[in-house]
Design an enzyme around this catalytic site. Sequence first.
Site, short mmCIF file in Angstrom:
data_model
loop_
_atom_site.label_atom_id
_atom_site.label_comp_id
_atom_site.label_asym_id
_atom_site.label_seq_id
_atom_site.Cartn_x
_atom_site.Cartn_y
_atom_site.Cartn_z
N ILE A 17 0.83 -1.20 0.00
CA ILE A 17 0.00 0.00 0.00
C ILE A 17 0.87 1.25 0.00
O ILE A 17 0.58 2.23 -0.71
CB ILE A 17 -0.95 -0.03 1.21
CG1 ILE A 17 -2.03 -1.11 1.00
CG2 ILE A 17 -1.60 1.34 1.43
CD1 ILE A 17 -2.96 -1.31 2.21
N TYR A 151 -3.91 -6.87 16.55
CA TYR A 151 -4.01 -6.03 15.34
C TYR A 151 -5.25 -5.14 15.39
O TYR A 151 -5.19 -3.94 15.12
CB TYR A 151 -4.04 -6.94 14.11
CG TYR A 151 -4.08 -6.19 12.80
CD1 TYR A 151 -2.92 -5.60 12.28
CD2 TYR A 151 -5.25 -6.08 12.06
CE1 TYR A 151 -2.94 -4.92 11.06
CE2 TYR A 151 -5.28 -5.40 10.85
CZ TYR A 151 -4.12 -4.83 10.35
OH TYR A 151 -4.14 -4.15 9.16
P1 NAD Z 1 3.44 -4.72 3.57
O1 NAD Z 1 4.03 -5.64 4.60
O2 NAD Z 1 3.29 -5.24 2.19
O3 NAD Z 1 4.30 -3.36 3.56
C1 NAD Z 1 4.67 -2.78 4.79
C2 NAD Z 1 5.63 -1.63 4.61
O4 NAD Z 1 5.97 -1.13 5.93
C3 NAD Z 1 6.96 -2.03 3.97
O5 NAD Z 1 7.43 -0.94 3.20
C4 NAD Z 1 7.88 -2.24 5.17
O6 NAD Z 1 9.26 -2.07 4.86
C5 NAD Z 1 7.39 -1.13 6.09
N1 NAD Z 1 7.73 -1.35 7.49
C6 NAD Z 1 7.45 -2.45 8.25
N2 NAD Z 1 7.96 -2.29 9.50
C7 NAD Z 1 8.54 -1.06 9.53
C8 NAD Z 1 9.22 -0.31 10.51
N3 NAD Z 1 9.43 -0.80 11.74
N4 NAD Z 1 9.70 0.92 10.18
C9 NAD Z 1 9.53 1.43 8.95
N5 NAD Z 1 8.88 0.77 7.96
C10 NAD Z 1 8.41 -0.47 8.25
O7 NAD Z 1 2.02 -4.25 4.17
P2 NAD Z 1 0.70 -3.66 3.44
O8 NAD Z 1 -0.25 -4.76 3.22
O9 NAD Z 1 1.10 -2.77 2.33
O10 NAD Z 1 0.11 -2.79 4.66
C11 NAD Z 1 0.41 -1.41 4.81
C12 NAD Z 1 -0.51 -0.83 5.88
O11 NAD Z 1 -1.86 -1.03 5.50
C13 NAD Z 1 -0.35 -1.48 7.26
O12 NAD Z 1 -0.50 -0.49 8.27
C14 NAD Z 1 -1.51 -2.47 7.30
O13 NAD Z 1 -1.93 -2.75 8.62
C15 NAD Z 1 -2.56 -1.69 6.53
N6 NAD Z 1 -3.64 -2.52 5.96
C16 NAD Z 1 -3.37 -3.44 4.98
C17 NAD Z 1 -4.41 -4.20 4.45
C18 NAD Z 1 -4.20 -5.20 3.31
O14 NAD Z 1 -5.17 -5.89 2.95
N7 NAD Z 1 -3.03 -5.32 2.74
C19 NAD Z 1 -5.71 -4.04 4.94
C20 NAD Z 1 -5.93 -3.12 5.96
C21 NAD Z 1 -4.89 -2.36 6.47
#
Ligand code: NAD
Length: 256
Positions: A17, A151
């Site tokens: 995202i 979560y």
């Molecule tokens: P992802 O794991 O694909 O990407 C996560 C990103 O966060 C990566 O760039 C990673 O390097 C970075 N990251 C992780 N830990 C970190 C830290 N300690 N410091 C700095 N950067 C860090 O995850 P995603 O699916 O893209 O999710 C992104 C956000 O969206 C999250 O907050 C997640 O909870 C939220 N979200 C995702 C979904 C989904 O369906 N994918 C749904 C609801 C909410």
Amino acid sequence: MRYLDRIVVVTGGSRGIGEGIVRAFVREGAHVVAVSTDRAGGDALAAALGPTCRHVHADVRRDEDLAALFADVVATHGRLDCLVNNAGTHLAHRAIDDITPGAFRDLLDLNLVSQFMACRLALPHLRQVQGCIINMASLVATLGQHHAVDYVASKGAIVAFSRALAIDEARHGVRVNSVSPGNIDTPLWQSFADASADPDAMRRGGETSQWLPRLGTADEVGRLCVYLAADATYTTGVDHVISGGAEIGYGTKPIS
Ligand code: NAD
């Protein structure tokens, strides 16, 4: 070019995202600082997007990393217009009996406390330009989710935190909104499918959880964030669900 020459910080901006958000703001003319712990992925994305994007390696759980980040952003660009707090994760589903107090605190540190700290450090700069904050929450903040009290608690708190901060910052002209995605196709989502007994079945299940019969894309979340920053100038304290209609009507949705 709806955000031309504005300065945007996106945490978790190396993939998923966050990558969608970075790409969307760069397309609209912004200078974007993508922040992550993924040096290779973040550097490669910045190189692909050109001079209006750079990647800063920082761990959002570390207060000193965040302080250095915002000092660097203001020293380099002279201003900050938009902070997108997107970094976060979802651990394996398990019952409360199997979540240690330490693990619970660690997840709150990553998903929630990091957003508090980043807001606190960014606000003096955002107030100067009547900028905005977008905090990444989740649809499950409202719906709940099986075996995920850690979560869900972190994301519910983000929605509440954002609304409260919006009240306090209105007098400075700073808008604060949260975004609550449903099923979005990202490496994190795919990692859950891959870890399941039948990844294809899990993906089909994901696709049929909303009335729009597919997963959402990171680009769609990115475009919502651009809309909130650039266009929704009378919107603050609102949680913006982007879910393909997962939460409306009962149960599995028929694909017609
Ligand atoms: P992802 O794991 O694909 O990407 C996560 C990103 O966060 C990566 O760039 C990673 O390097 C970075 N990251 C992780 N830990 C970190 C830290 N300690 N410091 C700095 N950067 C860090 O995850 P995603 O699916 O893209 O999710 C992104 C956000 O969206 C999250 O907050 C997640 O909870 C939220 N979200 C995702 C979904 C989904 O369906 N994918 C749904 C609801 C909410």
